[in-house]
Design a protein around this motif. Structure first.
Motif, short mmCIF file in Angstrom:
data_model
loop_
_atom_site.label_atom_id
_atom_site.label_comp_id
_atom_site.label_asym_id
_atom_site.label_seq_id
_atom_site.Cartn_x
_atom_site.Cartn_y
_atom_site.Cartn_z
N VAL A 54 38.03 35.82 30.33
CA VAL A 54 36.80 36.53 30.70
C VAL A 54 35.87 35.55 31.39
O VAL A 54 35.55 34.48 30.84
CB VAL A 54 36.08 37.14 29.47
CG1 VAL A 54 34.83 37.89 29.92
CG2 VAL A 54 37.02 38.07 28.71
N LYS A 55 35.46 35.88 32.59
CA LYS A 55 34.44 35.10 33.31
C LYS A 55 33.12 35.86 33.27
O LYS A 55 33.08 37.06 33.49
CB LYS A 55 34.84 34.87 34.76
CG LYS A 55 35.97 33.89 34.98
CD LYS A 55 36.17 33.63 36.46
CE LYS A 55 37.26 32.62 36.72
NZ LYS A 55 37.42 32.32 38.18
N PHE A 56 32.05 35.13 33.01
CA PHE A 56 30.70 35.70 33.05
C PHE A 56 30.00 35.10 34.26
O PHE A 56 29.76 33.89 34.29
CB PHE A 56 29.94 35.38 31.77
CG PHE A 56 28.60 36.04 31.66
CD1 PHE A 56 28.47 37.28 31.06
CD2 PHE A 56 27.46 35.42 32.15
CE1 PHE A 56 27.23 37.90 30.94
CE2 PHE A 56 26.21 36.02 32.05
CZ PHE A 56 26.10 37.27 31.44
N HIS A 57 29.69 35.92 35.24
CA HIS A 57 29.17 35.43 36.51
C HIS A 57 27.79 36.01 36.79
O HIS A 57 27.65 37.20 37.10
CB HIS A 57 30.13 35.81 37.64
CG HIS A 57 29.69 35.40 39.01
ND1 HIS A 57 29.53 34.08 39.38
CD2 HIS A 57 29.38 36.15 40.11
CE1 HIS A 57 29.14 34.03 40.65
NE2 HIS A 57 29.04 35.27 41.11
N ARG B 171 43.47 41.77 37.23
CA ARG B 171 42.05 41.46 37.36
C ARG B 171 41.22 42.73 37.40
O ARG B 171 41.65 43.76 37.93
CB ARG B 171 41.78 40.63 38.63
CG ARG B 171 42.34 39.22 38.58
CD ARG B 171 42.21 38.52 39.92
NE ARG B 171 43.06 39.13 40.95
CZ ARG B 171 43.11 38.72 42.22
NH1 ARG B 171 42.33 37.72 42.62
NH2 ARG B 171 43.91 39.30 43.08
N VAL B 172 40.00 42.65 36.88
CA VAL B 172 39.09 43.79 36.88
C VAL B 172 37.66 43.26 36.79
O VAL B 172 37.43 42.15 36.29
CB VAL B 172 39.39 44.75 35.70
CG1 VAL B 172 39.03 44.10 34.36
CG2 VAL B 172 38.68 46.08 35.87
N LYS C 58 44.02 41.40 32.02
CA LYS C 58 44.05 40.08 31.39
C LYS C 58 43.04 39.10 31.99
O LYS C 58 42.78 38.05 31.41
CB LYS C 58 45.45 39.48 31.50
CG LYS C 58 46.55 40.32 30.85
CD LYS C 58 46.33 40.50 29.36
CE LYS C 58 47.49 41.26 28.73
NZ LYS C 58 47.23 41.55 27.29
N ARG C 59 42.51 39.44 33.15
CA ARG C 59 41.49 38.60 33.79
C ARG C 59 40.30 39.50 34.09
O ARG C 59 40.32 40.30 35.03
CB ARG C 59 42.04 37.94 35.05
CG ARG C 59 43.09 36.87 34.77
CD ARG C 59 43.68 36.29 36.04
NE ARG C 59 44.54 37.28 36.72
CZ ARG C 59 45.07 37.09 37.92
NH1 ARG C 59 44.83 35.96 38.59
NH2 ARG C 59 45.84 38.03 38.47
N ILE C 60 39.28 39.35 33.26
CA ILE C 60 38.12 40.25 33.29
C ILE C 60 36.91 39.46 33.75
O ILE C 60 36.58 38.41 33.19
CB ILE C 60 37.86 40.83 31.89
CG1 ILE C 60 39.10 41.58 31.38
CG2 ILE C 60 36.64 41.73 31.91
CD1 ILE C 60 39.04 41.91 29.90
N MET C 61 36.24 39.97 34.76
CA MET C 61 35.04 39.31 35.26
C MET C 61 33.82 40.19 34.99
O MET C 61 33.76 41.35 35.42
CB MET C 61 35.15 39.03 36.75
CG MET C 61 34.01 38.21 37.31
SD MET C 61 34.46 37.53 38.91
CE MET C 61 32.90 36.89 39.45
N LEU C 62 32.87 39.66 34.24
CA LEU C 62 31.61 40.32 34.00
C LEU C 62 30.63 39.83 35.06
O LEU C 62 30.20 38.67 35.02
CB LEU C 62 31.09 39.99 32.60
CG LEU C 62 32.03 40.32 31.43
CD1 LEU C 62 31.40 39.86 30.11
CD2 LEU C 62 32.37 41.80 31.38
N GLY D 113 38.71 47.67 25.24
CA GLY D 113 39.35 48.73 26.00
C GLY D 113 40.06 48.21 27.23
O GLY D 113 41.19 48.62 27.53
N LEU D 114 39.43 47.29 27.94
CA LEU D 114 40.05 46.72 29.13
C LEU D 114 41.33 45.97 28.77
O LEU D 114 42.36 46.11 29.44
CB LEU D 114 39.06 45.80 29.85
CG LEU D 114 37.84 46.48 30.47
CD1 LEU D 114 36.83 45.44 30.94
CD2 LEU D 114 38.25 47.39 31.63
N ALA D 115 41.26 45.17 27.71
CA ALA D 115 42.44 44.42 27.29
C ALA D 115 43.55 45.35 26.82
O ALA D 115 44.74 45.10 27.08
CB ALA D 115 42.07 43.44 26.17
#
Length: 233
Positions: free
Chosen positions: A131-134, A20-21, A101-105, A94-96
């Motif tokens: 990818v979550k957009f929060h 996660r990031v 694998k679990r990216i939160m914006l 870049g993150l991937a």
């Protein structure tokens, strides 16, 4: 943990047990008498507070977003939509690439909404990456808390006036600002926007007591943390 406080080997070790990031998304734009970086400051700090007990790394907030309507306010910066989407694409790539694998914006600016649609498109060509957009500031629990405190809240009003977004020595007006007509605003040239909204507060009080703002902050942190925990499937 903030990426700026880590070296590369620590991130390599982290990725051995978690993927996660958080990438906060902000803007540099007028916020009445508050900092031009309100959205970037709040997106990053809410992300850091939410991630801290989970040990999830948080990148520095992307400081510029989509703010063309404020370009008649000195200090505002904006990107073209295609430039912004290309930037988000490169950052997600870049993150991937590194194994996140679990990216939160965690987004702090309404104008950045095109990134949410793009994230769905990007995931379609990157199986196995979520990818979550929060939008932390208008997520259900946080927005409900805003309305509980005062239903008259808007851009550059009290709801964005935290100790970390204030400018030292600047006094806030004591009289609330009448609400603007948003539908009318969306048709305006930036010069007309500046003439229409004055200082830049869309409507409502300029400031609330710090104890009240802490209540709102606590809800925002808890709601953001819940999104980090999951589900991710």
């Amino acid at each position: 943990m903030r990426i700026r406080d880590c070296h590369w080997q620590q991130i390599e070790a982290y990725l051995e047990h978690d993927d996660r990031v958080i990438l906060p998304l902000g803007s540099t734009e007028q916020h009445a008498l508050l900092s031009l970086n309100v959205d970037a400051i709040l997106a990053e700090e809410i992300a850091v507070a939410a991630a801290e007990p989970l040990g999830i790394p948080v990148y520095n907030a992307v400081p510029v977003g989509l703010s063309p309507y404020y370009m008649s306010f000195p200090g505002t910066l904006t990107l073209r939509t295609r430039t912004y989407i290309a930037l988000i694409a490169d950052l997600l790539d870049g993150l991937a690439h590194h194994g996140f694998k679990r990216i939160m914006l965690v987004n702090g600016h309404g104008g950045n909404q095109p990134a949410a649609a793009f994230a769905m498109e990007w995931m379609a060509s990157h199986p196995g990456v979520r990818v979550k957009f929060h939008n932390w500031w208008n997520a259900p629990a946080t927005l409900a808390k805003v309305k509980e405190i005062d239903p008259v809240a808007s851009h550059a009003s009290w709801m964005e006036n935290f100790p970390i977004t204030r400018i030292a020595g600047v006094e806030q007006p004591t009289q609330p600002q009448p609400m603007i007509d948003l539908a009318r605003l969306r048709l305006m040239h930036p010069d007309e926007v500046r003439a229409y909204i004055g200082l830049g507060n869309y409507g409502g009080d300029f400031q609330k007591p710090d104890a009240v703002m802490q209540e709102l902050w606590d809800v925002g942190v808890a709601e953001t943390r819940a999104q980090l925990i999951g589900p991710w499937e």
